[in-house]
Design an enzyme around this catalytic site. Structure first.
Site, PDB file in Angstrom:
ATOM      1  CB  SER A 248      11.307  -9.734  24.741  1.00 18.83           C
ATOM      2  OG  SER A 248      12.254  -9.471  23.788  1.00 18.83           O
TER       3      SER A 248
ATOM      4  CG  ASP B  48      17.146 -15.154  24.798  1.00 17.16           C
ATOM      5  OD1 ASP B  48      17.127 -14.935  23.788  1.00 17.16           O
ATOM      6  OD2 ASP B  48      16.264 -14.472  25.603  1.00 17.16           O
TER       7      ASP B  48
ATOM      8  CG  HIS C 215      13.487 -14.542  23.244  1.00 14.43           C
ATOM      9  ND1 HIS C 215      14.323 -13.484  24.104  1.00 14.43           N
ATOM     10  CD2 HIS C 215      12.640 -13.863  22.464  1.00 14.43           C
ATOM     11  CE1 HIS C 215      13.532 -12.556  24.078  1.00 14.43           C
ATOM     12  NE2 HIS C 215      12.585 -12.512  23.282  1.00 14.43           N
TER      13      HIS C 215
END
Length: 219
Positions: A117, A169, A200
């Site tokens: 991320s 996601d 995610h």
């Protein structure tokens, strides 16, 4: 020289390679520490894992709340407006850790930079601008935030890039992973790109694929 505080996972025998692994927003260096035994790397491949802690800064999208973050996120639009100065500073701090691994006896060509991320956006910047050849770049559930401003290093034009993303996601939508892969291809890189049926997160199939990739690039 001051360095980011880090969690380190050492092997019983001297390491011959290093992986610097960056966490996501609101997490810390302990977040991915449990993945090390799950990778089941062979004893013949002694790797030092380094999990840095990001600084804590106010984050605009969370009402200015102070939390662990590699850079400020200004809005959650598809373009992901971020503080590029923050991001670049974090990438330079990661490059200092790469330099330290070289000083500790690890050749740059046996160092992998990985990030999840927010950490992945920093990993792109840190690895692709580093002036010595690295073994690989692992970008998980992330986006290429500096694609329009980055000055690429010729030393890493052939770096192995592995992009992984969740097909469901909702935080970093899959089109951002698609865009990163397309951008890198247009720049002359040859990234691998795979989506997994997850949100995610990181899944077991992905962990197995990461292990295979690590062993391949460090063979």
């Amino acid at each position: 020289m001051s360095y980011l505080d880090c969690v380190e996972v050492q092997t019983d025998i001297p390491a011959t390679a290093s992986i610097i692994w960056l966490h996501g927003l609101g997490a810390n260096g302990h977040d991915f520490e449990p993945i090390v035994p799950e990778l089941r790397l062979p004893n013949s491949l002694p790797v030092r894992f380094i999990f840095p802690h990001s600084p804590s800064i106010p984050v605009s999208i969370n009402g200015g709340m102070t939390m662990p973050a590699w850079y400020d996120i200004l809005d959650m639009s598809i373009e992901r407006k971020v503080d590029l100065t923050n991001l670049t500073e974090s990438a330079m701090a990661v490059q200092a850790l790469i330099d330290r691994e070289i000083e500790r006896g690890i050749d740059s060509s046996r160092i992998i930079v990985a990030g999840f991320s927010q950490g992945g956006a920093v990993a792109y910047q840190a690895a692709l601008t580093y002036p010595k050849p690295l073994a690989g770049l692992l970008a998980m559930s992330t986006y290429f935030a500096t694609k329009d401003s980055i000055t690429l290093s010729e030393a890493n034009k052939d770096i192995s890039i592995n992009i992984m993303h969740g097909s469901q996601d909702p935080v970093v939508v899959p089109t951002l992973g698609d865009d990163a892969a397309s951008t890198l291809n247009a720049l002359g890189y040859q990234p691998s790109y795979k989506q997994y049926p997850m949100e995610h997160a990181v899944c077991s199939e992905q962990v197995s694929d990461i292990s295979t990739w690590i062993q391949s690039v460090l063979a």
